[in-house]
Each structure stands twice: as structure tokens, then as C-alpha cells.
Design an enzyme around this catalytic site. Sequence first.
Site, short mmCIF file in Angstrom:
data_model
loop_
_atom_site.label_atom_id
_atom_site.label_comp_id
_atom_site.label_asym_id
_atom_site.label_seq_id
_atom_site.Cartn_x
_atom_site.Cartn_y
_atom_site.Cartn_z
N CYS A 13 28.62 45.19 -3.18
CA CYS A 13 28.91 43.49 -3.53
C CYS A 13 29.86 43.15 -2.52
O CYS A 13 31.06 43.68 -2.52
CB CYS A 13 29.31 43.77 -4.88
N ASP A 58 1.28 9.97 3.93
CA ASP A 58 1.91 11.13 4.97
C ASP A 58 0.93 11.86 5.75
O ASP A 58 0.55 13.17 5.40
CB ASP A 58 2.95 11.81 4.40
N CYS A 94 33.29 42.82 -4.74
CA CYS A 94 34.11 43.91 -5.50
C CYS A 94 33.77 45.44 -4.79
O CYS A 94 34.48 46.03 -5.15
CB CYS A 94 33.91 44.01 -6.88
N LYS A 146 10.39 2.95 2.97
CA LYS A 146 10.26 4.51 2.71
C LYS A 146 11.09 5.05 1.35
O LYS A 146 11.97 4.45 0.97
CB LYS A 146 11.18 4.97 3.77
N LYS A 174 2.34 4.58 1.73
CA LYS A 174 2.35 5.13 3.08
C LYS A 174 1.88 6.50 3.05
O LYS A 174 2.64 7.45 2.54
CB LYS A 174 3.76 4.71 3.71
N TYR A 214 -7.05 1.51 6.25
CA TYR A 214 -6.29 0.30 5.76
C TYR A 214 -6.46 -0.89 6.84
O TYR A 214 -6.09 -1.82 6.48
CB TYR A 214 -5.08 0.38 5.34
N CYS A 269 24.86 43.51 -8.68
CA CYS A 269 26.02 44.16 -8.85
C CYS A 269 26.13 44.67 -10.10
O CYS A 269 26.29 43.85 -11.08
CB CYS A 269 27.29 43.30 -8.12
N GLU A 293 0.98 -1.18 -0.14
CA GLU A 293 -0.10 -0.02 -0.03
C GLU A 293 0.88 1.21 -0.06
O GLU A 293 2.09 1.24 0.35
CB GLU A 293 -0.91 0.05 1.00
N CYS A 325 33.49 42.67 -11.70
CA CYS A 325 33.23 42.06 -10.49
C CYS A 325 33.92 40.46 -10.49
O CYS A 325 33.72 39.79 -11.55
CB CYS A 325 31.96 41.97 -9.89
S1 IVH Z 1 -0.17 0.08 8.84
C1 IVH Z 1 0.32 -2.16 12.39
N1 IVH Z 1 -0.57 1.17 6.55
O1 IVH Z 1 2.56 4.89 9.08
C2 IVH Z 1 0.54 -1.47 11.40
N2 IVH Z 1 0.17 2.62 8.28
O2 IVH Z 1 4.86 4.72 10.16
C3 IVH Z 1 -0.08 -0.13 11.40
N3 IVH Z 1 0.61 4.88 7.74
O3 IVH Z 1 1.34 4.93 12.39
C4 IVH Z 1 0.11 0.91 10.40
N4 IVH Z 1 0.03 4.51 5.67
O4 IVH Z 1 0.11 6.62 10.58
C5 IVH Z 1 -0.20 1.32 7.57
N5 IVH Z 1 -1.01 1.97 4.20
C6 IVH Z 1 -0.64 2.43 5.61
C7 IVH Z 1 -0.25 3.54 6.25
C8 IVH Z 1 0.47 3.52 7.44
C9 IVH Z 1 0.39 5.21 6.62
C10 IVH Z 1 1.29 5.58 8.90
C11 IVH Z 1 0.22 5.06 10.14
C12 IVH Z 1 1.41 4.47 11.10
C13 IVH Z 1 2.91 5.04 10.38
C14 IVH Z 1 3.82 4.18 10.78
#
Ligand code: IVH
Length: 679
Positions: free
Chosen positions: A413, A126, A416, A319, A124, A231, A431, A122, A436
Site C-alpha cells: 500500500c 463525426d 501505509c 460544436k 454534424k 447533404y 489494502c 443539420e 490505513c
Molecule cells: S457541410 C461547404 N454538413 O464537417 C460545407 N459538413 O468540419 C462543407 N460534416 O468537412 C461541409 N456533417 O466532413 C457539412 N451536415 C454536415 C456535416 C458536415 C459532418 C463534416 C464534413 C466537413 C467537416 C467540417
Amino acid sequence: MQGRGLGNKSLEKAKKEIDKLREKIRHHEHKYYVENQPEISDYEFDMLMKRLEELENLFPQLITSDSPTQRVGEKPVEGFPSAEHIPPMLSLENVYSYQEFLEFHDRVARALPDEPVEYVVEMKIDGVSIAVQYEGGILTRAITRGDGFKGDVITENIRTIRSIPLRIKETRAVEVRGEVFMPDEAFEKLNRERELNGENLFANPRNATAGTIRLLDPRMVSQRKIDAFFYYIFIERDFPRLAHWENLQLIKELGFKRNEKIWFCKSPDEVLRIWEEWKDKRDSLPYGVDGLVAKVNSIAQQRRLGNTAKFPRWAIAFKFPAKQAVTKVKEIILNVGRTGAVTPVAILEPVQLAGTTVSRCTLHNEDEIKRKDIRTGDWVTIEKGGDIIPKVVSVVKSRRTGKEKLFKMPRHCPVCGAELYRPAGEVIWRCPNVACPAKRRESILHFVSRNAMDIEHIGEALVDQFLNEGLVEDIGDIYYIKKQDIENLERMGGKSAQNVLDEIERSKKNELWRLIHGLGIRYVGEKTAKILGSHFSSLDKLMEAPYEELVLIPDIGEKVADSIVHFFRDKGNLRIIKKLRKAGVNFKGGKEEEKGPKPLEGKTFVFTGELSKFSRSEASSIVEGLGGKVSSSVSGKTDFVVAGQRPGSKFRKAQQLGLRIISEEEFLKLLSEIGQVLQ
Ligand code: IVH
């Protein structure tokens, strides 16, 4: 209680209509906020809401907490009570390379000998984790992650997120976990508004989200356009289905928003391929992601792998290279570029960012520093955008000690000492001194370049040698280099030295626009140089031209005119021009037939007396435009002497020399004949 007196019949009727309306509105909210596929116009949607509000006003006893009208509470909450997470909301271990991801996979594989392992991958997101609970199908509580064991109850705020259903078709106890985030567009809009209001800016969408869900007034939260992807799903505190993929399916079936960027992978290699693809493509998403999450698909396998105190052993965050880092501003220095732009640059405590070490970062200009309130000694968040140039996003004000120093833009400057100027309407100080030293190398390279004086054989290496040996300090010195000086340079023989000299010599005869371009006047590129070179009969005329005259020339704007005037006011520039003049570099300009034939090539004209049809300089321009040369004195090399009214001593001398003397009429006839030939 207006509804009371209206009787049971109308109450029943109202309830029916209300139920229908709510059902419709929920459907369209889902279509719009979850699926992104609206079926009706905003207006039609608003009409449904309006009708529902009307009916609820008439029959307040029919208002329920899951009504679409009840998303935004009417008054601020007093604080956030805390609540426990069962099971705890764990965090994820991070890996940053395929090597590390393989180590994770090996651990998984070793714990599950001889079993195939499949991963669900999935994005991640932010954002900020959240758990949302439903009882009897109604949203009852939303809790922040907190320390993983206990979080804050922020139900009122989460209810304002329109993609989160207030009611679901599952009456058992449901908990969904996911990520609240602020889409990039909403983040930028929010920061723009904050800037206008003089409020501190959020460093990134995640901070903005965290700040938003902790606002005490849900009415403010509802204006901030946050959203959520889910998720995880528990029913009666357990996973409802045997594989994570299937649970993700159920999340969708129950009407929650799920991120559709999910993949089913049978090997670590497949995970890597997705990572490789998305680490470069992540900016194409309308929200921030900082990596992938790979989760073992089988819930049975997840159970056998178990958790450490902090992390599940069956999931990992893979990451993407970080685009943001926090570091300290050690110093703010000034950088002088070729065009004279004086740019403040932050010297940073070196820090790793998206795969490189960053130790300096442009601060762009004085206004930008003021706007972001960046001081020497500050801790700052830096970021690499799509263009890979790091920039300061914001100052970490909470880390200020009071010892930070304000930045003041110097007026001279740093290299110079010339007085800097800031052109009207611009944010950048410049300048004006072409000599220069900071600009020297770049300005020489520009001067000799193909689109300027086009001096072949002089490239970067030779310019560096010239500068190192002290042979040149500015573009004017190029014309005073001696053969012997060049021969003595490394990798330079007599022949190459001669080639260089021949090229330098040849360049003296260049058309004026090449010289004008080569001078490196700010905003005067090749096109503008050509306009100026044909408008003015000589460099001197251009130098004398006041601002008011310059702006009247077609295609010359105020900015360009201002820059030209400043350039020719600078003493250093005037010294260089003197050198160029003394060396015999062509200063003569005038109209040129760009590419056409030059029928007067090799012919020298001298004008004497008053012309009636044009001015002396116009006539000169015409001759030069046709390839001829105009001389101010007669000699054996003069081909035509054009005599106007009351000719002077040149006429007599021409007679003495037996030169060809023509009248103004004959001159015109000659031109028209040439014109016919040219046609
Ligand atoms: S699973 C037990 N899935 O990332 C597993 N986390 O660095 C729990 N996060 O605290 C997290 N997207 O806030 C999971 N697709 C995703 C996510 C995700 C973002 C965040 C979440 C977690 C943090 C961990």
C-alpha cells in the site's frame, strides 16, 4: 461463357428476369439500408440475390457494374489514384458557444442588409467526407476529401456501402457529398474483434471509418459495416434547386440516405434551442455527432456571401462540447479508497474536455493498463462518457519517443505499507489494513453511520476535527475520547460534548451486526452483516471461522468468505478489535427476532450443567433472540439459573443466593409459553 450456347431466346428471357430482379433488389436495399424499413425477410432477400447470381453466372455477358452483385470487388486494389474536386470541398469554421454563433449570424446579417435569413440546421456527423459521382445514372467515382482540392479515388470501397445506390434515376452528371461513418455498434464490435486478435484498437468511430475506407481490399471494407449520409448535391456541377432545403429533398428523392435530423430555423434563437437539446441528447443517436451545422438556406444568399480561402461564409459548425481530448500522462499514481481498493490514476497534463479541466483520470486496474498499454509519458486520447467521468480511450502510439515508462503495480500500500492482496477472480488489488490513513476518514464515517453503529452527532466535520487534532486514528479510538477533548474543539460546548459521549456510550450496546457492518469488511454490507451477526454467537466466533465454515452459511459466497478471512488476518484490524473489546463494545451475537417483541428483555440467564436438547450456545442464542441476556456467572442480578445434568459450582452459588433455579424442561416450558404469548 456458358450463356453463349443457350440461344438468343433464353438470353432475352434471362435479361428480362435479371432486370426485374435487380430492380426488386435495389428497391429492397433502399428499404432496408436507407429507410430502415424492410418489407421482406433477410431470407427472401438472400433468395433474390441468389437467383440473380445464378443467372449472372449463366450469362456473364449480362453482368453490369451497377448490378447489386457487383458491390464487392474480388481483389485488392493497388493503390488510390487522386482526383480533383470541382468545386473544392471546403471545411467549416467552428463555434463553441451561442455568443460565437451570434457573431457569425451578425456577419451574415450585415452582408445581407434588410433580408430575412433562414437557416437549415443539420447534425454534424463525426465521420469522413466523401464525394460520389454518377454519370448516365451509374456510380462512377468516389473521392475522399483529401486537402479539399484533391482527394483519393476509393470507388471500390464506397461501392460496398449498401445504402449508396450504384444506379440512380438521373442521367445528367451528379455529384453528392456527405459523410461516411461507422455506427457505434459496429465500432464497438470491430474493436472487440481487434482486441481478441491482439490488434491495435481504434480510438473512435471516425478513425475506424478513415482506416476502413483506405483499406486496399474492398472485401474487408464490406465486412466493416460503414454507412453514409449525404447533404450536398450538384447536377452538372451546380446546385439543382434554389434553396438548400429543396436540395436536401432531392437527395432523398434520388434514393440517397440523408440524415432526417434536420430543422428549418428562422432565427438564431431557434438554432440555440436545438443545440441545447441535442448537446445532451446526442448519445441517444446510434452514430457519433460532434455538433450542428447551420447553413443559410437560400442558394442566392449563399452565393452573395461567398467563401473565404477555407470556409464558406454561409455555414458554420456549432460544436457540442468536446468529449475527447489528447493529453500527456505525466505520472501514474495509486489511490486508496475506503474499501481499500487500490486504483492506479493517471496524472495528466491539464486539458479542457467537455467544459471542465481534466488533470487526472482513473486507469481502473492493472489489467486495464496492460490491455491499453498505457505508459508514463504517453500521449493518450481521453473521453468523457455519458457518466462524465473521463477515461483513457487509447494511446497515441505514433507519438511515442521510446522514453515512456512501463507501469508496474506495487505490492504494498503506497500509504501505509501493508501488503496488498488481490482476491481470487478479481482485478483490483486491495489494502487490507483498516487503519490505513487513506481509508481512515471514510472508514470512521462508515462506522458511525446510521446503518452501522448509528452514532448520532458525529458527522464529517467532527470526524475531520478528531483526525486533525490527533484524537482518533481508527474506529477503535472513538471509545477513548474524553469529554474535555471534545469540549476543546471548535464549535463544541459542554452540552454537545456530552451528547456525543452519550451516543458513543449507547452504541456499545448495539447488536453485533452493527459492529460487523461498521468494521467495513469488503463485501459485507448491512444484509450480510445481519446474517453473520445472527449466525455467530460472538464476534470471536466469526473471527475464528475458517473459510470452509463461512461458505456453508446460506447467502455467504466465496468472495465474501475470502474477504472476511483476510480482514481478520490483518494485524492492524486485530489491534482495532482489541480496542473495541476493551472499551466494552458488544461482541455478542446470535439469533435475533428482528422486530418482534422481546419478552425476555431485562432478564438475565445463567446456564450450568449439560443441556440435552440444545448446546449451550444455541440456548444462549434463543435467550438473546428474545431480548434476554446470558451471563457466564451468577450474581444478585441473575433472574434464572438453568440447571442441566451435573451442574457445577454456579448451581451451588445460586442456591446460596436464593436465585430462581429451573430445569431444562422448565426452561423449554417457559419458551413455549412465551411462544404462545407471541402467537
Ligand atoms: S457541410 C461547404 N454538413 O464537417 C460545407 N459538413 O468540419 C462543407 N460534416 O468537412 C461541409 N456533417 O466532413 C457539412 N451536415 C454536415 C456535416 C458536415 C459532418 C463534416 C464534413 C466537413 C467537416 C467540417
